[in-house]
Scaffold this active site. Structure first.
Site, PDB file in Angstrom:
ATOM      1  N   GLU A 109     -15.455  -7.097 -64.507  1.00 56.81           N
ATOM      2  CA  GLU A 109     -15.198  -7.266 -65.856  1.00 56.81           C
ATOM      3  C   GLU A 109     -13.703  -7.833 -66.137  1.00 56.81           C
ATOM      4  OE1 GLU A 109     -17.735  -3.222 -66.079  1.00 56.81           O
ATOM      5  OE2 GLU A 109     -16.334  -4.600 -64.901  1.00 56.81           O
ATOM      6  N   ASN A 133     -16.394  -7.493 -58.598  1.00 57.09           N
ATOM      7  CA  ASN A 133     -15.694  -6.576 -58.037  1.00 57.09           C
ATOM      8  C   ASN A 133     -15.165  -7.036 -56.735  1.00 57.09           C
ATOM      9  OD1 ASN A 133     -18.340  -5.964 -57.302  1.00 57.09           O
ATOM     10  ND2 ASN A 133     -17.594  -3.951 -56.876  1.00 57.09           N
ATOM     11  N   VAL A 134     -13.970  -6.786 -56.621  1.00 46.69           N
ATOM     12  CA  VAL A 134     -13.262  -6.976 -55.275  1.00 46.69           C
ATOM     13  C   VAL A 134     -12.250  -5.353 -54.945  1.00 46.69           C
ATOM     14  CG1 VAL A 134     -11.589  -8.257 -53.943  1.00 46.69           C
ATOM     15  CG2 VAL A 134     -12.936  -9.408 -55.669  1.00 46.69           C
ATOM     16  N   GLU A 135     -13.098  -4.995 -53.785  1.00 47.84           N
ATOM     17  CA  GLU A 135     -12.393  -3.513 -53.441  1.00 47.84           C
ATOM     18  C   GLU A 135     -11.333  -4.026 -52.462  1.00 47.84           C
ATOM     19  OE1 GLU A 135     -16.564  -1.059 -54.122  1.00 47.84           O
ATOM     20  OE2 GLU A 135     -15.763  -1.366 -51.984  1.00 47.84           O
ATOM     21  N   CYS A 173     -15.879   0.724 -66.875  1.00 46.03           N
ATOM     22  CA  CYS A 173     -15.083   1.937 -66.783  1.00 46.03           C
ATOM     23  C   CYS A 173     -14.094   2.003 -67.951  1.00 46.03           C
ATOM     24  CB  CYS A 173     -14.523   2.019 -65.280  1.00 46.03           C
ATOM     25  SG  CYS A 173     -13.264   0.699 -64.909  1.00 46.03           S
ATOM     26  N   CYS A 198     -12.406  -4.699 -60.955  1.00 47.95           N
ATOM     27  CA  CYS A 198     -13.755  -4.660 -61.328  1.00 47.95           C
ATOM     28  C   CYS A 198     -14.014  -5.982 -61.872  1.00 47.95           C
ATOM     29  CB  CYS A 198     -13.850  -3.770 -62.501  1.00 47.95           C
ATOM     30  SG  CYS A 198     -13.524  -1.935 -62.158  1.00 47.95           S
ATOM     31  N   SER A 243      -9.207  -1.499 -49.350  1.00 43.54           N
ATOM     32  CA  SER A 243      -9.024  -0.158 -48.786  1.00 43.54           C
ATOM     33  C   SER A 243      -7.851   1.002 -49.338  1.00 43.54           C
ATOM     34  CB  SER A 243      -8.587  -0.398 -47.112  1.00 43.54           C
ATOM     35  OG  SER A 243      -7.301  -0.777 -47.016  1.00 43.54           O
ATOM     36  N   SER A 244      -7.102   0.187 -49.988  1.00 36.54           N
ATOM     37  CA  SER A 244      -6.263   1.067 -50.903  1.00 36.54           C
ATOM     38  C   SER A 244      -6.975   0.956 -52.456  1.00 36.54           C
ATOM     39  CB  SER A 244      -4.789   0.413 -51.310  1.00 36.54           C
ATOM     40  OG  SER A 244      -4.053   1.322 -51.882  1.00 36.54           O
TER      41      SER A 244
END
Length: 130
Positions: A59, A46-48, A90, A57, A50-51
């Protein structure tokens, strides 16, 4: 059906990918390892952002890596989250996975392993007939 040895390799790859997670906001690292029908393994994490809506995810990250390499037929996806119990994909990931057919999904945690399929995770997936 996977051999125990291949399953262990996929689990370890998913755990390695989880270690590379970029999750500064949720602090919820997830890794995935995807085995193609050609026996290639692609990993994702997963790479988040700030937006939050731009977050990807693990997967989908693994599937995108495989598709970018020209692979679109999958055998098994292993997902490893940070909890003691399995972390299920998810809804968006379930739909994304179903785009590529019905394949095995292994949801791994230290205490439990769930073996299922994409169609069992999302039995009424959306299909657009072209």
């Amino acid at each position: 059906m996977l051999t125990k040895e291949l399953e262990k390799i996929l689990i370890n790859k998913a755990l390695e990918a989880r270690d590379n997670s970029y999750s500064p906001y949720s602090k919820f690292p997830v890794g995935a390892a995807l085995l193609t029908k050609n026996d290639e393994i692609f990993i994702g994490t997963n790479v988040e952002n700030s937006s939050i809506g731009l977050t990807i995810c693990a997967e989908r990250s693994a599937i995108c890596a495989a598709v970018s390499n020209g692979d679109r037929e999958f055998r098994t996806l292993v997902v490893a989250g940070p909890l003691d119990e399995p972390v299920s994909p998810c809804g968006a990931c379930r739909q994304f996975m179903c785009e590529f057919g019905d394949f095995e999904v292994i949801i791994y945690s230290e205490n439990e392993i769930i073996r299922t399929t994409t169609k069992k995770l999302l039995p009424l997936d959306f299909k657009l007939e072209l």
